[in-house]
Design an enzyme around this catalytic site. Structure first.
Site, PDB file in Angstrom:
ATOM      1  N   GLY A  71      81.537  19.536  42.152  1.00  0.00           N
ATOM      2  CA  GLY A  71      81.312  20.125  40.844  1.00  0.00           C
ATOM      3  C   GLY A  71      80.192  21.146  40.910  1.00  0.00           C
ATOM      4  O   GLY A  71      79.361  21.134  41.823  1.00  0.00           O
ATOM      5  N   CYS A  72      80.155  22.036  39.929  1.00  0.00           N
ATOM      6  CA  CYS A  72      79.158  23.114  39.954  1.00  0.00           C
ATOM      7  C   CYS A  72      77.740  22.591  39.738  1.00  0.00           C
ATOM      8  O   CYS A  72      76.812  22.968  40.465  1.00  0.00           O
ATOM      9  CB  CYS A  72      79.509  24.182  38.931  1.00  0.00           C
ATOM     10  SG  CYS A  72      79.788  23.577  37.259  1.00  0.00           S
ATOM     11  N   TYR A  73      77.552  21.723  38.754  1.00  0.00           N
ATOM     12  CA  TYR A  73      76.213  21.161  38.543  1.00  0.00           C
ATOM     13  C   TYR A  73      75.753  20.331  39.747  1.00  0.00           C
ATOM     14  O   TYR A  73      74.604  20.474  40.195  1.00  0.00           O
ATOM     15  CB  TYR A  73      76.191  20.305  37.285  1.00  0.00           C
ATOM     16  CG  TYR A  73      76.144  21.046  35.973  1.00  0.00           C
ATOM     17  CD1 TYR A  73      75.143  21.980  35.697  1.00  0.00           C
ATOM     18  CD2 TYR A  73      77.089  20.794  34.984  1.00  0.00           C
ATOM     19  CE1 TYR A  73      75.095  22.639  34.479  1.00  0.00           C
ATOM     20  CE2 TYR A  73      77.051  21.445  33.756  1.00  0.00           C
ATOM     21  CZ  TYR A  73      76.048  22.365  33.505  1.00  0.00           C
ATOM     22  OH  TYR A  73      75.997  23.006  32.288  1.00  0.00           O
TER      23      TYR A  73
END
Length: 347
Positions: free
Chosen positions: A152-154
């Site tokens: 995921g990006c976070y």
């Protein structure tokens, strides 16, 4: 390995799918004829030209989006899945074991079935090699892999900010992450709270107090390098920009700054996409937009006894599509950096 790798992108009408296509069009293997872009698929947008959704992808503007199903994707050497969470597993099961599947969704990221079911509310499909090459030992698992789960990006931003300190046991296994992100991270579907009039000139937190689905993924990555359970307090904040994540991560420490700085230099000195900022300089999202780079700074708040680690990434590149292409390169035995830039677009 085929002389020409045929690549399909499922979910090509969305932001992540479009970004994968942008990177593939700039990949040297595409220019040399060693990589061919095959099927580009979508759900509701099937039947429409790709150019209606991504006018910047002019070489593919007349391509017609096909339905996203196994029959369309079969026969490709590489399949990128840029689909909503929960849609990848069933489709992947219908594709051949020799097909390299790079999943940009969450379906195969978590190893803990209970955590998956708690945060996503459906049966756990299993886990695949995690597509964050900078994670210790990850490159060995990605080389030759035929199933890859893109982070995921976070979690990408938070893990890159904290991994060196956690791996060297220099911080307590309880971390706080506050990350601001642009609207593209929420996808392309129309939502009232993402309208320009709702977002412009405003910032808001959402899914606070452990509710965000990326929380267990951050904890999983940190636990993998520390050998301890790690608690994560994660607060995401939406800001009025299209791209970029700036993650500010803190944790208790008794280590001196010199030891922490040395740990980051040791971990990232040879990493092609990590730029450890000179002392006194801080990351900014504007410097990484359009690139696969992560800019990282580390400091110690001596009065509070706290490490402050900050990471800036482009959520659509290093946070999604760039990581997918980087992982594809490793899986195929190609140079890891091919088709990926560390140079951002500024201003």
């Amino acid at each position: 390995m085929a002389d020409v790798m045929r690549v399909a992108v499922a979910g090509a009408s969305g932001y992540a799918g479009g970004e994968i296509l942008r990177l593939l069009l700039g990949h040297p293997a595409y220019a040399q004829g060693r990589l061919a872009i095959g099927a580009v698929t979508a759900a509701a947008s099937a039947g429409s030209p790709l150019g209606e959704h991504h006018p910047h992808l002019t070489p593919l503007a007349q391509r017609v989006l096909e339905p996203t199903d196994a029959a369309v994707l079969a026969g490709h050497d590489v399949v990128f899945l840029a689909l909503p969470h929960g849609h990848s597993a069933a489709l992947a099961d219908q594709l051949g074991a020799d097909t390299l599947i790079v999943d940009c969704g969450a379906d195969f990221r978590l190893t803990d079935a209970a955590a998956w079911e708690r945060f996503y509310g459906s049966p756990h499909a299993g886990s695949w090699p995690y597509g964050l090459p900078e994670l210790p030992g990850a490159r060995e698992r990605l080389r030759g892999a035929r199933r890859i789960a893109v982070p995921g990006c976070y979690p990408t931003a938070a893990l890159l900010a904290l991994l060196p300190a956690m791996a060297e046991d220099l911080i307590e296994p309880a971390v706080t992450v506050v990350a601001v992100s642009g609207t593209s991270g929420a996808g392309r579907a129309a939502k009232t709270d993402l309208l320009g009039s709702e977002v412009i000139g405003s910032a808001r937190a959402y899914n606070i107090a452990g509710a965000h689905r990326h929380t267990p993924e951050i904890a999983q990555g940190l636990a993998a390098v520390s050998g301890r359970d790690v608690t994560v307090s994660f607060t995401p904040v939406l800001i009025p920009t299209s791209r970029g994540i700036l993650a500010t991560c803190t944790a208790r420490t008794t280590a001196p700054f010199s030891a922490l700085r040395a740990a980051y230099e040791k971990a990232y000195d040879a990493e092609p996409f990590i730029y450890l900022m000179p002392e006194g300089q801080l990351p900014r999202t504007g410097a990484v937009i359009g690139s696969n780079a992560a800019h990282i700074a580390v400091a110690v708040d001596e009065a509070a006894g706290v490490l402050v680690a900050i990471a800036a990434i482009d959520n659509l590149v290093k946070g999604t599509a760039g990581a997918a292409v980087q992982s594809m390169n490793l899986a195929l035995g190609w140079p890891e950096t091919q088709g990926l830039s560390v140079i951002g677009v500024a201003p």
